[in-house]
Design an enzyme around this catalytic site. Structure first.
Site, PDB file in Angstrom:
ATOM      1  N   TRP A  99       0.833  -1.215   0.000  1.00 45.86           N
ATOM      2  CA  TRP A  99       0.000   0.000   0.000  1.00 45.86           C
ATOM      3  C   TRP A  99       0.856   1.248   0.000  1.00 45.86           C
ATOM      4  O   TRP A  99       0.514   2.238  -0.662  1.00 45.86           O
ATOM      5  CB  TRP A  99      -0.990  -0.022   1.167  1.00 45.86           C
ATOM      6  CG  TRP A  99      -1.918  -1.188   1.060  1.00 45.86           C
ATOM      7  CD1 TRP A  99      -1.979  -2.266   1.876  1.00 45.86           C
ATOM      8  CD2 TRP A  99      -2.887  -1.417   0.020  1.00 45.86           C
ATOM      9  NE1 TRP A  99      -2.926  -3.151   1.430  1.00 45.86           N
ATOM     10  CE2 TRP A  99      -3.498  -2.668   0.301  1.00 45.86           C
ATOM     11  CE3 TRP A  99      -3.290  -0.707  -1.109  1.00 45.86           C
ATOM     12  CZ2 TRP A  99      -4.502  -3.203  -0.513  1.00 45.86           C
ATOM     13  CZ3 TRP A  99      -4.286  -1.245  -1.924  1.00 45.86           C
ATOM     14  CH2 TRP A  99      -4.878  -2.466  -1.620  1.00 45.86           C
ATOM     15  N   ASP A 166      -1.499   6.823   6.253  1.00 47.45           N
ATOM     16  CA  ASP A 166      -2.551   5.890   5.857  1.00 47.45           C
ATOM     17  C   ASP A 166      -2.777   4.945   7.037  1.00 47.45           C
ATOM     18  O   ASP A 166      -1.941   4.095   7.327  1.00 47.45           O
ATOM     19  CB  ASP A 166      -2.086   5.118   4.606  1.00 47.45           C
ATOM     20  CG  ASP A 166      -3.065   4.017   4.197  1.00 47.45           C
ATOM     21  OD1 ASP A 166      -4.109   3.848   4.864  1.00 47.45           O
ATOM     22  OD2 ASP A 166      -2.775   3.319   3.201  1.00 47.45           O
ATOM     23  N   LYS A 190     -12.364  -1.701   7.619  1.00 48.33           N
ATOM     24  CA  LYS A 190     -11.706  -2.577   8.596  1.00 48.33           C
ATOM     25  C   LYS A 190     -12.252  -2.271  10.000  1.00 48.33           C
ATOM     26  O   LYS A 190     -13.077  -2.999  10.513  1.00 48.33           O
ATOM     27  CB  LYS A 190     -10.184  -2.433   8.540  1.00 48.33           C
ATOM     28  CG  LYS A 190      -9.592  -3.097   7.291  1.00 48.33           C
ATOM     29  CD  LYS A 190      -8.823  -2.124   6.545  1.00 48.33           C
ATOM     30  CE  LYS A 190      -8.061  -2.529   5.317  1.00 48.33           C
ATOM     31  NZ  LYS A 190      -8.363  -3.627   4.489  1.00 48.33           N
TER      32      LYS A 190
HETATM   33  C1  LIG Z   1      -3.159   0.023   4.548  1.00 49.70           C
HETATM   34  C2  LIG Z   1      -4.096   0.079   3.374  1.00 49.70           C
HETATM   35  N1  LIG Z   1      -4.096   1.159   2.590  1.00 49.70           N
HETATM   36  C3  LIG Z   1      -4.917   1.269   1.536  1.00 49.70           C
HETATM   37  C4  LIG Z   1      -5.775   0.258   1.196  1.00 49.70           C
HETATM   38  C5  LIG Z   1      -6.659   0.416  -0.006  1.00 49.70           C
HETATM   39  O1  LIG Z   1      -7.929   0.714   0.415  1.00 49.70           O
HETATM   40  P1  LIG Z   1      -9.156   0.858  -0.602  1.00 49.70           P
HETATM   41  O2  LIG Z   1      -9.457  -0.509  -1.092  1.00 49.70           O
HETATM   42  O3  LIG Z   1     -10.222   1.447   0.282  1.00 49.70           O
HETATM   43  O4  LIG Z   1      -8.754   1.779  -1.686  1.00 49.70           O
HETATM   44  C6  LIG Z   1      -5.830  -0.896   1.986  1.00 49.70           C
HETATM   45  C7  LIG Z   1      -6.772  -1.993   1.656  1.00 49.70           C
HETATM   46  O5  LIG Z   1      -6.762  -3.050   2.227  1.00 49.70           O
HETATM   47  C8  LIG Z   1      -4.964  -0.988   3.099  1.00 49.70           C
HETATM   48  O6  LIG Z   1      -4.970  -2.072   3.875  1.00 49.70           O
END
Ligand SMILES: Cc1ncc(COP(=O)(O)O)c(C=O)c1O
Length: 353
Positions: A99, A166, A190
């Site tokens: 991520w 994030d 989550k």
């Molecule tokens: C730490 C983290 N950042 C970003 C995301 C991406 O999120 P989204 O699917 O809401 O774009 C996730 C998805 O699991 C994640 O765990």
């Protein structure tokens, strides 16, 4: 059979929240469903305002110059929104997993990104430490919890520039000095609610410093000025998030849930460490309290273990393909009892093998 939901997200939510939001879909406002009333109606505006206020209250950020927004497009849209709103010359990113790398990729569209440190060399099984953050950059970006690899930043740097984080997979799970951060974002799916909305908490005074024109939907200021109602918000996701935040507040807030999360993490990690059939993936010091990643020492036992897991009513334990093995996601709403069931299955495998 009782199910134990270890899914990485979307994931387990408090049963009472699901029941209330299901009821609201049937009848929220004198016979009208939550999903058929206007988002401009008092009934829904109250929901949005309550959700925004609860988010700031639980994070201890009320009256400190922050605004909470419930936006769309997932945390992934924040990867580029952060850059559009904050990146003028250069930014520093900590690369701790898939991520983080995706956040870097999106920001690279707008400028050259500097990786202050990376743990890619070891398939992201640790959190880099002791790195320097250049003082003349626009901001520093990090990922508090690496959902896929099962690592978590335990100590955040004293950041000389605005810090963006994030927190998609560990927001509201542990006490932190949230005022160290200037922008926090987290997909709801989550610890907060269903997929469909993303919480963004912005310190207002870091905005307005870039020279580019920002498209309205991408502009934090526009969303702040419109009280998170610039366009039609995802009403069901915001309402369910509000209920989850109320649930957390009634439990005693982050302080109370952190204790539960620590108990769950201790239970699973002590089994991983004591049971010779399993091996933890993440470096011990950086282990996530939300996502425990582990593998079987002997792959021949996979079929037996998978069958035992299934028979115990355990769901969502498969690891991400970039790590393999297993991942036990233990978000706020997962009861300790579910972790105890998993640990019992792991020790039963040891007895059988
Ligand atoms: C730490 C983290 N950042 C970003 C995301 C991406 O999120 P989204 O699917 O809401 O774009 C996730 C998805 O699991 C994640 O765990």
């Amino acid at each position: 059979m009782k199910r134990h939901n270890f899914s990485a997200g979307p994931c387990v939510l408090p049963r009472e929240v699901i029941e209330k939001s299901a009821q609201a879909v049937l009848d929220y406002d004198n016979g009208l469903s939550l999903i058929e009333i206007s988002h401009r109606s008092k009934a829904f505006v109250d929901v949005m305002e309550n959700a925004r206020a609860l988010a700031l209250e639980l994070l201890g950020l009320e009256g400190k110059g922050y605004k909470a927004l419930f936006l769309q497009g997932g945390a992934s849209t924040q990867f580029l929104m952060v850059a559009l709103n904050m990146l003028e010359k250069r930014a520093g990113y900590l690369n701790t997993g898939t991520w983080s790398a995706k956040a870097i990729k999106e920001a690279q569209i707008y400028d050259d990104i500097y990786e202050v440190a990376s743990s890619k060399d070891a398939n992201y099984n640790y959190i880099p430490k002791g790195y320097d953050i250049p003082t003349d950059y626009d901001y520093f970006h990090c990922t508090s919890n690496n959902t896929i690899f099962g690592t978590q930043i335990k100590e955040f740097p004293d950041c000389p520039i605005p810090m963006v984080c994030d927190m998609s997979s560990d927001i509201f799970s542990r006490q932190l000095d949230f005022s160290k951060f200037d922008i926090i974002y987290a997909g709801a799916q989550k610890n907060m609610g269903p997929a469909g909305t993303t919480l963004v908490v912005v310190k207002e005074d870091v905005l307005g410093k870039v020279s580019r024109k920002i498209p309205s939907m991408m502009d934090y200021k526009v969303h702040i000025d419109k009280s998170s109602m610039f366009n039609t918000p995802p009403v069901f996701a915001v309402y369910t998030s509000m209920l989850t935040l109320e649930w957390l507040k009634n439990l005693g807030g982050i302080e109370a849930i952190e204790k539960e999360n620590e108990k769950k993490a201790q239970l699973i990690y002590s089994e991983i460490d004591l049971n010779p059939l399993f091996k933890g993936f993440a470096t011990k010091a950086d282990r996530s309290n939300m996502n425990a990643t582990f593998t079987l020492e002997n792959e021949d036992l996979k079929e037996t273990f998978d069958t035992m897991v299934k028979d115990a009513g355990i769901n969502g334990l498969n690891g991400h393909r970039s790590v393999g093995g297993y991942r036990a996601s233990m978000y706020n709403a997962l009861p300790l009892e579910s972790v105890a069931v998993l640990v019992e299955v792991m020790s039963e495998l040891e007895r059988k093998a």
